[in-house]
Design a protein around this motif. Structure first.
Motif, PDB file in Angstrom:
ATOM      1  N   THR A   1       0.808  -1.224   0.000  1.00  8.64           N
ATOM      2  CA  THR A   1       0.000   0.000   0.000  1.00  8.64           C
ATOM      3  C   THR A   1       0.841   1.274   0.000  1.00  8.64           C
ATOM      4  O   THR A   1       0.389   2.339   0.440  1.00  8.64           O
TER       5      THR A   1
ATOM      6  N   ALA B   1      -0.197  -5.019   3.760  1.00  8.14           N
ATOM      7  CA  ALA B   1      -0.946  -3.805   4.077  1.00  8.14           C
ATOM      8  C   ALA B   1      -0.191  -2.913   5.075  1.00  8.14           C
ATOM      9  O   ALA B   1       0.999  -2.665   4.908  1.00  8.14           O
TER      10      ALA B   1
ATOM     11  N   CYS C   1      -4.078   1.227  12.856  1.00  5.19           N
ATOM     12  CA  CYS C   1      -4.655   1.392  11.528  1.00  5.19           C
ATOM     13  C   CYS C   1      -5.922   0.548  11.417  1.00  5.19           C
ATOM     14  O   CYS C   1      -5.896  -0.648  11.725  1.00  5.19           O
TER      15      CYS C   1
ATOM     16  N   MET D   1      -8.488  -0.910   8.791  1.00  4.06           N
ATOM     17  CA  MET D   1      -8.574  -1.181   7.356  1.00  4.06           C
ATOM     18  C   MET D   1      -9.952  -1.707   6.999  1.00  4.06           C
ATOM     19  O   MET D   1     -10.602  -2.369   7.816  1.00  4.06           O
TER      20      MET D   1
ATOM     21  N   PHE E   1      -8.552  -1.285   2.215  1.00  2.00           N
ATOM     22  CA  PHE E   1      -7.804  -2.527   1.998  1.00  2.00           C
ATOM     23  C   PHE E   1      -7.419  -2.690   0.532  1.00  2.00           C
ATOM     24  O   PHE E   1      -8.180  -2.340  -0.378  1.00  2.00           O
TER      25      PHE E   1
END
Length: 280
Positions: free
Chosen positions: A13, A119, A226, A228, A257
């Protein structure tokens, strides 16, 4: 100071502009919708993919072709003193293996790291590694510190679709049947790079609360959380507000995501991740 190139995949990401400014090279995973194949993060946005996925029952993903890695490593020859390849969990994808194989074929020395996730944690590992490099750490020192982050990572998911998990081999047919009959929600957790069932809970609300309770137990050891989501921003924002209200000293972030997660866990999936204090 020795120069470093970072090789990773689209599960990281990493923002493309940040990647360009910090010598990060991203090789995209493939997303397959019916007869169409897309390069994650290049040919389709996460939002567009989730929209397309609603009308297509045949959805899957695959690792990048080894040829793309070979081509990349060939292009890096002689341009950097060191190369670090850090990828999504080797327990869930063959991407790291293909990357290291390609480096060997291209005859480029590479330090490989298994993030055991993807991620948010993978992104934070790369960002931290860049900062440690600026501080003068060697590649080996950076690798050891990132491995410390791997061991101090927490990653929980509440999948929206057990059907998707079943088709990808993550949930058995028996689990799927029982969960449908009893309306059970699964709370999943990353452990040693694998996704395991942490708990089976009767309602989404209780699964969500259990995830928050787990965070509370570790809140004194973390700086950032975080949240997601797979096209479920409203729920993710509610979680963020709840965490910020209860723990104002902890930074919070909402992240869409990567589509490959939606492929296996379903649109609507919610997750939370954080990394406990690690060497700075």
């Amino acid at each position: 100071m020795r120069s470093i190139a970072w090789v990773t995949d689209s599960t990281s990401t990493i923002d493309p502009a940040f990647a360009r400014d910090h010598h990060i090279y991203i090789v995209p995973l493939r997303l397959i919708l019916g007869q169409e194949t897309y390069r994650e993060g290049i040919d389709v946005t996460a939002e567009a993919f989730y929209e397309k996925m609603k009308d297509e029952p045949k959805v899957s993903s695959s690792q990048p072709p080894i040829g793309e890695f070979i081509e990349l490593y060939e292009s890096l020859k002689g341009r950097y003193d060191d190369v670090i390849a850090i990828h999504c969990s080797s327990e869930l994808s063959g991407t790291l293996h293909s990357s290291m194989q390609a480096a060997e074929i291209a005859e480029v020395p590479v330090v490989g790291i298994d993030s055991r996730a993807g991620a948010f944690p993978l992104r934070e590992m790369i960002r931290s590694g860049i900062e440690w490099h600026k501080q003068g750490d060697t590649v080996q020192m950076i690798k050891e510190k990132i491995q410390g982050m791997v061991h101090n990572m927490s990653f929980y998911l509440i999948p929206a679709s057990l059907h998707r998990l079943h088709s990808s081999g993550r949930v058995s047919g028996t689990q799927l049947l029982l969960s449908n009959l009893l309306r059970i929600h699964l709370l999943l957790r990353f452990e040693e790079g694998k996704v395991i069932v942490e708990e089976k809970i009767r309602t989404f609300k209780k699964a969500r609360q259990r995830m928050l309770e787990t965070l509370k137990h570790e809140i004194q050891m973390i700086k950032k959380v975080c949240i997601m989501h797979a096209n479920n921003e409203a729920e993710a924002e509610e979680l963020r507000k709840e965490i910020s209200g209860a723990h104002p000293s902890v930074k919070t972030e909402v992240m869409t995501f990567i589509p490959v997660v939606g492929v296996h866990a379903g649109e609507g999936t919610i997750a939370m991740s954080w990394i406990r204090h690690y060497p700075a």
